[in-house]
Scaffold this motif. Sequence first.
Motif, PDB file in Angstrom:
ATOM      1  N   SER A 162       0.818  -1.223   0.000  1.00  0.00           N
ATOM      2  CA  SER A 162       0.000   0.000   0.000  1.00  0.00           C
ATOM      3  C   SER A 162       0.843   1.259   0.000  1.00  0.00           C
ATOM      4  O   SER A 162       2.044   1.223   0.254  1.00  0.00           O
TER       5      SER A 162
ATOM      6  N   ASP B 173      -5.320  10.015   5.908  1.00  0.00           N
ATOM      7  CA  ASP B 173      -6.544   9.249   5.722  1.00  0.00           C
ATOM      8  C   ASP B 173      -6.777   8.678   4.329  1.00  0.00           C
ATOM      9  O   ASP B 173      -7.878   8.279   3.999  1.00  0.00           O
ATOM     10  N   ILE B 174      -5.749   8.651   3.501  1.00  0.00           N
ATOM     11  CA  ILE B 174      -5.932   8.030   2.182  1.00  0.00           C
ATOM     12  C   ILE B 174      -4.945   6.872   2.038  1.00  0.00           C
ATOM     13  O   ILE B 174      -3.741   7.033   2.252  1.00  0.00           O
ATOM     14  N   GLU B 175      -5.496   5.703   1.701  1.00  0.00           N
ATOM     15  CA  GLU B 175      -4.644   4.533   1.507  1.00  0.00           C
ATOM     16  C   GLU B 175      -4.933   3.934   0.141  1.00  0.00           C
ATOM     17  O   GLU B 175      -6.094   3.705  -0.220  1.00  0.00           O
ATOM     18  N   ILE B 176      -3.892   3.695  -0.615  1.00  0.00           N
ATOM     19  CA  ILE B 176      -4.050   3.083  -1.931  1.00  0.00           C
ATOM     20  C   ILE B 176      -3.335   1.736  -1.917  1.00  0.00           C
ATOM     21  O   ILE B 176      -2.137   1.672  -1.629  1.00  0.00           O
ATOM     22  N   SER B 177      -4.082   0.673  -2.188  1.00  0.00           N
ATOM     23  CA  SER B 177      -3.494  -0.666  -2.133  1.00  0.00           C
ATOM     24  C   SER B 177      -3.467  -1.290  -3.529  1.00  0.00           C
ATOM     25  O   SER B 177      -4.403  -1.123  -4.302  1.00  0.00           O
TER      26      SER B 177
ATOM     27  N   GLY C 158      -7.134  -0.642  -4.774  1.00  0.00           N
ATOM     28  CA  GLY C 158      -8.175  -0.345  -3.791  1.00  0.00           C
ATOM     29  C   GLY C 158      -7.851   0.985  -3.141  1.00  0.00           C
ATOM     30  O   GLY C 158      -6.692   1.278  -2.852  1.00  0.00           O
ATOM     31  N   ILE C 159      -8.867   1.800  -2.971  1.00  0.00           N
ATOM     32  CA  ILE C 159      -8.640   3.118  -2.382  1.00  0.00           C
ATOM     33  C   ILE C 159      -9.501   3.275  -1.137  1.00  0.00           C
ATOM     34  O   ILE C 159     -10.711   3.068  -1.182  1.00  0.00           O
ATOM     35  N   ASN C 160      -8.885   3.615  -0.060  1.00  0.00           N
ATOM     36  CA  ASN C 160      -9.610   3.968   1.154  1.00  0.00           C
ATOM     37  C   ASN C 160      -9.408   5.448   1.385  1.00  0.00           C
ATOM     38  O   ASN C 160      -8.291   5.908   1.564  1.00  0.00           O
ATOM     39  N   ALA C 161     -10.526   6.195   1.329  1.00  0.00           N
ATOM     40  CA  ALA C 161     -10.404   7.648   1.494  1.00  0.00           C
ATOM     41  C   ALA C 161     -11.666   8.157   2.165  1.00  0.00           C
ATOM     42  O   ALA C 161     -12.714   7.524   2.078  1.00  0.00           O
ATOM     43  N   PRO C 162     -11.592   9.308   2.808  1.00  0.00           N
ATOM     44  CA  PRO C 162     -12.805   9.881   3.401  1.00  0.00           C
ATOM     45  C   PRO C 162     -13.852  10.136   2.315  1.00  0.00           C
ATOM     46  O   PRO C 162     -13.494  10.393   1.167  1.00  0.00           O
ATOM     47  N   GLN C 163     -15.137  10.067   2.704  1.00  0.00           N
ATOM     48  CA  GLN C 163     -16.218  10.195   1.724  1.00  0.00           C
ATOM     49  C   GLN C 163     -16.195  11.503   0.955  1.00  0.00           C
ATOM     50  O   GLN C 163     -16.643  11.570  -0.176  1.00  0.00           O
TER      51      GLN C 163
END
Lengths: 71, 135
Positions: free
Chosen positions: A11, A17-21, A33-38
Amino acid sequence: MLIISRKKGESILIGDDIEISIMKIDDNTVKIGINAPQQVTILRKEIYEKVKEENKKALQNNIYTVNKSIK
Amino acid sequence: MNEINNILNFESGILGFEKYTKYTLKSINDYFYMLSSLESDDIGFVVLDPFKIINEYQIEISSGSKERLNINSPEDILVLNIVTLGENLESSTVNLKAPLIINIKNMNGEQIIIDKNEYEIKQKLFRGDNIADNF
């Protein structure tokens, strides 16, 4: 531009607060895959560019031309 | 939708026209409106209210947009789509993929992009005899 090499399953963190896997790697496609605030907007760049282009084509400031076209 | 006399603020601009943030909206006829920049006479767009002509147009407004535009209720939202005019209506298209959303309470708006395949950037505007039959 920062360039980093990553392996499948690894990742990158951007800010707090942003994670890119990297989820899957095929010949010429990477599944990420991206985890980021809405409230963060995530867009495929080519769609963004197409909308920009279309806005430029839609530019219309002459009411006479407009009236002629929509009659 | 009635005529809107206030000034519309697109703080982040319309995509590709980020420099221009202040617009007026005037009705052209039953279907079309003219969105004109207050900052340049060269910048303007023909727009339409999609719910007048499309039976089922669904957009999801992200929490980011709601926050940026300070939207508290769905009734406060005005949706407009930019029209690319051709020589005539038959050759004109409407951008259903990237609507403008405006909070009519504070007149703040932005252009969003709907990441769904069913909505086209170039949707033909006119197919039948009546514009309202088209969608």
